[in-house]
Every structure is written in structure tokens, then in C-alpha cells.
Design a protein around this motif. Structure first.
Motif, PDB file in Angstrom:
ATOM      1  N   HIS A  33       0.854  -1.187   0.000  1.00  0.00           N
ATOM      2  CA  HIS A  33       0.000   0.000   0.000  1.00  0.00           C
ATOM      3  C   HIS A  33       0.890   1.237   0.000  1.00  0.00           C
ATOM      4  O   HIS A  33       1.793   1.365   0.840  1.00  0.00           O
ATOM      5  CB  HIS A  33      -0.901  -0.006   1.238  1.00  0.00           C
ATOM      6  CG  HIS A  33      -2.019   0.976   1.169  1.00  0.00           C
ATOM      7  ND1 HIS A  33      -1.822   2.331   1.227  1.00  0.00           N
ATOM      8  CD2 HIS A  33      -3.375   0.790   1.059  1.00  0.00           C
ATOM      9  CE1 HIS A  33      -2.985   2.958   1.164  1.00  0.00           C
ATOM     10  NE2 HIS A  33      -3.947   2.034   1.056  1.00  0.00           N
ATOM     11  N   ASN A  70      -2.582   3.873  -5.923  1.00  0.00           N
ATOM     12  CA  ASN A  70      -2.096   3.801  -4.545  1.00  0.00           C
ATOM     13  C   ASN A  70      -1.464   2.463  -4.201  1.00  0.00           C
ATOM     14  O   ASN A  70      -1.383   2.072  -3.030  1.00  0.00           O
ATOM     15  CB  ASN A  70      -3.235   4.109  -3.573  1.00  0.00           C
ATOM     16  CG  ASN A  70      -4.381   3.111  -3.686  1.00  0.00           C
ATOM     17  OD1 ASN A  70      -4.414   2.307  -4.619  1.00  0.00           O
ATOM     18  ND2 ASN A  70      -5.314   3.174  -2.737  1.00  0.00           N
ATOM     19  N   VAL A  71      -1.022   1.735  -5.217  1.00  0.00           N
ATOM     20  CA  VAL A  71      -0.334   0.463  -5.003  1.00  0.00           C
ATOM     21  C   VAL A  71       1.077   0.574  -5.569  1.00  0.00           C
ATOM     22  O   VAL A  71       1.269   0.950  -6.727  1.00  0.00           O
ATOM     23  CB  VAL A  71      -1.074  -0.700  -5.694  1.00  0.00           C
ATOM     24  CG1 VAL A  71      -0.295  -2.010  -5.513  1.00  0.00           C
ATOM     25  CG2 VAL A  71      -2.484  -0.845  -5.134  1.00  0.00           C
TER      26      VAL A  71
END
Length: 407
Positions: A221, A267-268
């Protein structure tokens, strides 16, 4: 493999002026120009994208029809069939001179998808003819057929002509390369009907490398656990910079990254990323240097691994002694027809690269004058077509008179 031609072999004499004048007049006859354009129209309207097997088969059928209609049945025909890619056609016409074989090579596949002719049909407007594949290289295919037709119609000496038409050139000539190499083994010369320049032909081409770089990292993350991730995209970006820095335009070496893909979401932290790389080189030494650069590429983050696959699709085409004698012959023919030829060295590769790498005399870019290969402004110059046919016919005539070597 045949040995390269001897450097001491004489340059073939240009055919006599009266014979070349007869060829030029024949090619410029309105009836013959109309016939050539009609054949070109049929070839362009028969679409042949590299990945459409049914359309490729239909185009191969059409080429066999055109050969039969314009030249009669070949003395030998072989159709090398493939379940997925375009078949390779070999059609040989016996000449009037014993021991003189010239291989004439052209590809019939194009980069244009099926249906392109619906909104971009073959069109002759003013000084140009346009349509998908007209320049690269269906005009050249028609040209080769009509060049031999001219010699036969005029009763002039001619070598045995071995046409090799392949349907996988735009995707790398994977199946046709060994067939082309074999078909040129006993030939005194090879003429490749790729597009030409402004009254010029291509005596040299760069080698082509096609590579994929894949970086594999660790997903995490981007907000909660950034330290646990190892971005494949970030590492690949660094590696791309290192690879692009290896380009050396002064030595003829260029590096292009044509596409990058990777990651799953904004968002990874990306776990994988890949880029497609095109490399062009002018010499074998540069191939070896770039190979070392590729072998030494490494991600800055030790948690990211890098894999390189692909390879050199075509070796550089550099004119040897026999190739220069062949150019001299074509230049002498061209000078009588219209004017001296420009000797072009270009970045694109073709099937001529394979022949040159074996030390065999080859000329590329014997095909039509025009512009826009692989682009929507693709076209040929109509007024130049008769001279291009005459250039090919005159070169065949010269090769019938005297071969380039003792082979």
C-alpha cells in the motif's frame, strides 16, 4: 552457404544504351502504365494485415494469379504454407542465360488492420497513388513482375528470376528468413523491392534489436506500508535511463522505448512493469557493445529483479565488395534511364539484412518512390513508376550479361 563474392571480380558492364532505351520506352507506354496501376490497385484492395491469416492467404493467391496472368506459369513454384503466418511463395522463371539466377524478394503483408480500405481506398490523385500498403510495399511487388514482363516482351536476355514473396516481414520474417537465405544461396545477386528514395536505392541498413525489459518488485500500500514495497516502475524508470544513455548517434546507434506498462492502481506500489525497446545499430561492434550494456543492467533496489528477453531481429546491412559492384551496375543503368542513383543508408531493417549478412550481393529499396510508410499519408509517385520498373528490368538485363562473381 556460398562463399562471399571475390573482391577481384569485375563490375558487370551496363547494358547497351539502345536496349535500355527500348526498356524505358516500353515501360512508359500508356497501355503498360495502365496495366501496372491496375495490378497495383488489385494488390492494395486485397488487404493483407500480418495477423489475418485468411487475408494473407487470399493475397498469396492473388500474387500467383498476377504472375500467371503477366508472365505465364512459372517453371517452378513452391508455396511454403504456415498455419498462422503468411505463406512464402517461390516462383521461378527460367532465363535465357545459363547459370545466372537473380532472386527478387518482396513482402506482401502490411501493418494496416482489416477494414482500412473502407475509408481509405486505393486512389490515384494527380501525381500520387495512395492506399494502405501501396508504398510499403505492394508497388514493389507489381514492379518486379512488370520488370520481368518487359524483358520477355522485348525478347532481351534475362537471368533466371526467382521471386520470393513472404507474408511475415512486418513481424520479423521469423518463418521466411531461412527460406530467403536458402533462395539466395546460388543467386548472382538479390534485389529487394522495398520502397526506394528519391531516385535512390538502399545500399545499407541498420541492424534491429527488439527487446523487452521486465522489472519485478514487491507490492504494498503506497500510503500505509510504503517501506514494505519495492516499486518495479521506479526501478524500471532508472534502468531505462541507463539504457537510453548507451545510445550513440554518431556511431549510428539509437535506443527507443516505445511502450511502458505496469502496476495495478494509483495507490499500489507496482509489483511488475515492462517496457518494449527498439535498438538500431550500424555495425557488429555496436551489437556487441549493446549486448554488454543489456547484460549489465540492474535495478538500484536489490529487492527488484530485472529480466531482459528478445534479441537481434536483423543484422546490419553493410555493402561489401560484391554489393558495391552491384550498386555500380544499377547506377549505370539508372544514369541512362534518368540520372545517377543516390546511395542511401537508412535506419530501417528489411529482409535484405539477412542476405547481406551472408556476404551475398544485395540491393534494397529497388521499389517505388514515395513516402509515408506505416502512416496515413502513405503514397507512391505515379510518374516515377515506369522508371522504377525500367531500373529493375535494366539491372536484371545487366546481370544476365555478366554475373558479379564466379559463384
Amino acid at each position: 552457404m556460398s562463399a562471399p563474392a571475390s573482391a577481384s571480380a569485375p563490375t558487370p558492364r551496363s547494358p547497351e544504351g539502345p536496349a535500355l532505351s527500348r526498356i524505358s520506352s516500353w515501360c512508359r507506354t500508356p497501355e503498360h502504365q495502365d496495366g501496372y496501376l491496375a495490378d497495383l490497385r488489385r494488390l492494395v484492395e486485397q488487404e493483407s494485415p500480418s495477423d489475418e491469416k485468411k487475408l494473407l492467404d487470399a493475397t498469396a493467391d492473388l500474387l500467383l494469379e498476377l504472375l500467371s496472368e503477366r508472365l505465364g506459369e512459372p517453371s517452378r513454384t513452391v508455396r511454403h504454407r504456415h498455419p498462422e503466418l503468411g505463406d512464402v511463395i517461390e516462383a521461378e522463371y527460367d532465363g535465357t542465360v545459363t547459370g545466372a539466377v537473380v532472386t527478387v524478394v518482396g513482402h506482401y503483408d502490411t501493418v494496416w488492420p482489416a477494414g482500412t480500405t473502407a475509408d481509405w481506398p486505393f486512389t490515384v490523385t494527380g501525381t500520387t497513388a495512395s492506399g494502405p500498403g501501396v508504398f510499403d510495399m505492394k508497388a514493389g511487388l507489381a514492379q518486379g513482375i512488370w520488370a520481368l514482363r518487359a524483358l520477355r516482351a522485348l525478347g532481351l536476355p534475362r537471368p533466371t528470376v526467382r521471386f520470393v514473396f513472404n507474408g511475415d516481414e512486418e513481424t520479423g520474417s521469423v518463418i521466411s528468413r531461412p527460406l530467403i537465405e536458402r533462395a539466395t544461396d546460388d543467386a548472382v545477386a538479390t534485389l529487394v523491392l522495398e520502397p526506394g528514395g528519391e531516385w535512390g536505392i538502399k545500399a545499407g541498413r541498420k541492424g534491429v534489436g527488439i527487446f523487452n525489459l521486465t522489472a519485478t518488485g514487491l507490492e504494498a500500500h503506497a500510503g500505509l506500508d510504503p517501506a514494505k514495497g519495492a516499486s518495479a516502475i521506479h526501478s524500471l524508470a532508472d534502468v531505462i535511463g541507463d539504457l537510453v544513455a548507451a545510445a550513440d548517434p554518431e556511431r549510428g546507434t539509437t535506443v527507443n522505448v516505445g511502450r511502458i506498462s505496469g502496476g495495478t492502481a494509483r495507490n499500489v506500489i507496482a509489483g511488475e512493469a515492462t517496457c518494449l525497446v527498439d535498438i538500431r545499430v550500424s555495425t557488429q561492434e555496436e551489437i556487441e557493445r549493446i549486448d554488454q550494456v543489456l547484460a549489465g543492467l540492474a535495478a538500484g533496489d536489490p529487492r527488484v529483479t530485472l529480466a531482459v528477453d528478445g534479441g537481434w531481429n536483423r543484422p546490419p546491412m553493410r555493402p561489401g565488395a560484391a554489393g558495391r559492384r552491384l550498386f555500380a551496375l544499377a547506377d549505370a543503368v539508372a544514369t541512362h534511364i534518368r540520372g545517377p542513383l543516390a546511395e542511401l543508408f537508412v535506419g530501417g531493417g528489411s529482409d535484405a539484412n539477412f542476405v547481406a549478412a551472408l556476404g551475398r550481393p544485395v540491393l534494397c529499396g529497388m521499389g517505388a518512390t514515395g513516402d509515408g510508410a506505416h502512416a496515413r499519408h502513405e503514397h507512391v509517385t505515379v510518374a516515377d513508376l515506369p522508371d522504377r520498373v525500367a531500373l529493375t528490368a535494366g539491372t536484371l538485363l545487366g546481370l544476365a550479361a555478366e554475373p558479379l562473381s564466379d559463384r
